[in-house]
Design a protein around this motif. Sequence first.
Motif, PDB file in Angstrom:
ATOM      1  N   ILE A 134      10.929  56.960  18.389  1.00  0.00           N
ATOM      2  CA  ILE A 134      11.691  58.189  18.170  1.00  0.00           C
ATOM      3  C   ILE A 134      13.186  57.885  18.234  1.00  0.00           C
ATOM      4  CG2 ILE A 134      12.128  60.539  18.986  1.00  0.00           C
ATOM      5  CD1 ILE A 134       9.360  60.042  17.756  1.00  0.00           C
ATOM      6  N   GLY A 135      13.562  57.009  19.153  1.00  0.00           N
ATOM      7  CA  GLY A 135      14.956  56.581  19.211  1.00  0.00           C
ATOM      8  C   GLY A 135      15.384  55.878  17.942  1.00  0.00           C
ATOM      9  N   PHE A 136      14.494  55.062  17.380  1.00  0.00           N
ATOM     10  CA  PHE A 136      14.785  54.387  16.115  1.00  0.00           C
ATOM     11  C   PHE A 136      15.030  55.412  15.010  1.00  0.00           C
ATOM     12  CE2 PHE A 136      13.600  50.604  18.190  1.00  0.00           C
ATOM     13  CZ  PHE A 136      13.819  49.515  17.364  1.00  0.00           C
ATOM     14  N   LEU A 137      14.149  56.398  14.928  1.00  0.00           N
ATOM     15  CA  LEU A 137      14.277  57.401  13.864  1.00  0.00           C
ATOM     16  C   LEU A 137      15.549  58.223  14.040  1.00  0.00           C
ATOM     17  CD1 LEU A 137      10.593  58.695  13.559  1.00  0.00           C
ATOM     18  CD2 LEU A 137      11.704  56.762  12.411  1.00  0.00           C
ATOM     19  N   PHE A 138      15.878  58.558  15.285  1.00  0.00           N
ATOM     20  CA  PHE A 138      17.092  59.330  15.545  1.00  0.00           C
ATOM     21  C   PHE A 138      18.334  58.558  15.121  1.00  0.00           C
ATOM     22  CE2 PHE A 138      20.667  60.344  18.355  1.00  0.00           C
ATOM     23  CZ  PHE A 138      20.830  61.688  18.059  1.00  0.00           C
ATOM     24  N   PHE A 139      18.426  57.298  15.529  1.00  0.00           N
ATOM     25  CA  PHE A 139      19.602  56.508  15.178  1.00  0.00           C
ATOM     26  C   PHE A 139      19.666  56.246  13.674  1.00  0.00           C
ATOM     27  CE2 PHE A 139      20.293  55.693  19.630  1.00  0.00           C
ATOM     28  CZ  PHE A 139      21.659  55.451  19.704  1.00  0.00           C
ATOM     29  N   ALA A 140      18.519  56.030  13.047  1.00  0.00           N
ATOM     30  CA  ALA A 140      18.498  55.804  11.606  1.00  0.00           C
ATOM     31  C   ALA A 140      19.013  57.029  10.861  1.00  0.00           C
ATOM     32  CB  ALA A 140      17.086  55.449  11.146  1.00  0.00           C
ATOM     33  N   ALA A 141      18.525  58.219  11.241  1.00  0.00           N
ATOM     34  CA  ALA A 141      18.942  59.444  10.562  1.00  0.00           C
ATOM     35  C   ALA A 141      20.401  59.770  10.849  1.00  0.00           C
ATOM     36  CB  ALA A 141      18.041  60.605  10.982  1.00  0.00           C
ATOM     37  N   LEU A 142      20.807  59.638  12.108  1.00  0.00           N
ATOM     38  CA  LEU A 142      22.193  59.944  12.475  1.00  0.00           C
ATOM     39  C   LEU A 142      23.171  59.073  11.709  1.00  0.00           C
ATOM     40  CD1 LEU A 142      24.167  61.398  14.524  1.00  0.00           C
ATOM     41  CD2 LEU A 142      23.974  59.303  15.871  1.00  0.00           C
ATOM     42  N   THR A 143      22.888  57.782  11.648  1.00  0.00           N
ATOM     43  CA  THR A 143      23.802  56.864  10.965  1.00  0.00           C
ATOM     44  C   THR A 143      23.717  57.010   9.456  1.00  0.00           C
ATOM     45  OG1 THR A 143      23.332  55.321  12.783  1.00  0.00           O
ATOM     46  CG2 THR A 143      24.589  54.472  10.924  1.00  0.00           C
TER      47      THR A 143
ATOM     48  N   LEU B 159      29.681  57.079  14.852  1.00  0.00           N
ATOM     49  CA  LEU B 159      28.701  57.822  15.653  1.00  0.00           C
ATOM     50  C   LEU B 159      27.637  56.890  16.230  1.00  0.00           C
ATOM     51  CD1 LEU B 159      28.135  60.949  13.369  1.00  0.00           C
ATOM     52  CD2 LEU B 159      29.236  60.924  15.612  1.00  0.00           C
ATOM     53  N   ARG B 160      27.152  55.975  15.418  1.00  0.00           N
ATOM     54  CA  ARG B 160      26.132  55.013  15.865  1.00  0.00           C
ATOM     55  C   ARG B 160      26.633  54.206  17.051  1.00  0.00           C
ATOM     56  NH1 ARG B 160      26.391  50.980  11.721  1.00  0.00           N
ATOM     57  NH2 ARG B 160      28.110  50.265  13.024  1.00  0.00           N
ATOM     58  N   ASP B 161      27.806  53.623  16.934  1.00  0.00           N
ATOM     59  CA  ASP B 161      28.318  52.761  17.993  1.00  0.00           C
ATOM     60  C   ASP B 161      28.638  53.549  19.257  1.00  0.00           C
ATOM     61  OD1 ASP B 161      28.100  50.646  16.264  1.00  0.00           O
ATOM     62  OD2 ASP B 161      30.209  50.663  15.674  1.00  0.00           O
ATOM     63  N   THR B 162      29.125  54.777  19.091  1.00  0.00           N
ATOM     64  CA  THR B 162      29.454  55.593  20.256  1.00  0.00           C
ATOM     65  C   THR B 162      28.205  55.930  21.058  1.00  0.00           C
ATOM     66  OG1 THR B 162      31.364  56.569  19.107  1.00  0.00           O
ATOM     67  CG2 THR B 162      30.494  57.757  21.030  1.00  0.00           C
ATOM     68  N   LEU B 163      27.147  56.380  20.389  1.00  0.00           N
ATOM     69  CA  LEU B 163      25.923  56.765  21.094  1.00  0.00           C
ATOM     70  C   LEU B 163      25.162  55.561  21.631  1.00  0.00           C
ATOM     71  CD1 LEU B 163      24.555  59.696  18.904  1.00  0.00           C
ATOM     72  CD2 LEU B 163      25.761  59.820  21.078  1.00  0.00           C
ATOM     73  N   ALA B 164      25.256  54.430  20.923  1.00  0.00           N
ATOM     74  CA  ALA B 164      24.543  53.225  21.375  1.00  0.00           C
ATOM     75  C   ALA B 164      25.344  52.444  22.405  1.00  0.00           C
ATOM     76  CB  ALA B 164      24.225  52.328  20.186  1.00  0.00           C
ATOM     77  N   ASP B 165      26.562  52.896  22.695  1.00  0.00           N
ATOM     78  CA  ASP B 165      27.443  52.201  23.629  1.00  0.00           C
ATOM     79  C   ASP B 165      27.661  50.750  23.199  1.00  0.00           C
ATOM     80  OD1 ASP B 165      29.124  52.076  25.832  1.00  0.00           O
ATOM     81  OD2 ASP B 165      27.535  51.423  27.193  1.00  0.00           O
ATOM     82  N   GLU B 166      27.821  50.563  21.886  1.00  0.00           N
ATOM     83  CA  GLU B 166      28.127  49.255  21.312  1.00  0.00           C
ATOM     84  C   GLU B 166      29.632  49.142  21.102  1.00  0.00           C
ATOM     85  OE1 GLU B 166      26.221  46.753  20.577  1.00  0.00           O
ATOM     86  OE2 GLU B 166      24.171  47.449  20.245  1.00  0.00           O
ATOM     87  N   PRO B 167      30.163  47.922  20.989  1.00  0.00           N
ATOM     88  CA  PRO B 167      31.575  47.774  20.621  1.00  0.00           C
ATOM     89  C   PRO B 167      31.817  48.445  19.270  1.00  0.00           C
ATOM     90  CG  PRO B 167      30.664  45.680  21.359  1.00  0.00           C
ATOM     91  CD  PRO B 167      29.510  46.620  21.202  1.00  0.00           C
TER      92      PRO B 167
END
Length: 212
Positions: free
Chosen positions: A29-38, A131-139
């Motif tokens: 579900i996390g995969f699908l959320f990040f895929a759709a958001l990005t 948005l992807r990097d912010t929510l994933a706490d990535e650089p």
Amino acid sequence: MLYILDYAGVVVFAATGALAASRKQLDIIGFLFFAALTGVGGGTLRDLVLGRTPVFWVVDPAYILACVATGVVVFFAAHLVEWRYRLLLWLDAVGLAAYSVMGAAIGLASTGSASIAIVTGVLTATCGGILRDTLADEPSVLLRSEVYISAALAGAGAFTLLEVLGMPSLASSAAGFVVAFGLRGGGIRYGWTIPRYRPRAGRDPEDAIGKR
């Protein structure tokens, strides 16, 4: 060409979102959320800015289905890629190039303004990754030293200029894509940057307010 770039941008950005989820070891579900958001994040902001409602993925749910399918594929295949962050950067470069052109094309068609077209091209190309990097706490790719926003700006600008000059859409789309991807790819591969602000010592407070 624009239709292909549109779906290519959604799918590629969706893949980068799912790869970010794999680095955080999320469930499907996390995969699908990040895929759709990005995948649709940048285009959603573009449509809202332009007043194009309902936004594109509500009008055509195939975009969301493409994101879901991409998320599922990456969930089962991400373990095959050992250098996921590097792949994320290169896929992000492809998505950025595609969306800088597509966003500019929609902005130009909606408003007839070259300056607005360039702005919507940059928004579409960069906001999903942010948005992807912010929510994933990535650089954040936005804060990396090499070219990023400037690549989207150059791609959207090249496309818009050629369109205004009356070039065929296929040629202007290809040129915008090549310019954006070339600059971003050079940033990833060779560390290309543009001059950055260098802090300098400020004035003495006594000089700033005037000596009595």
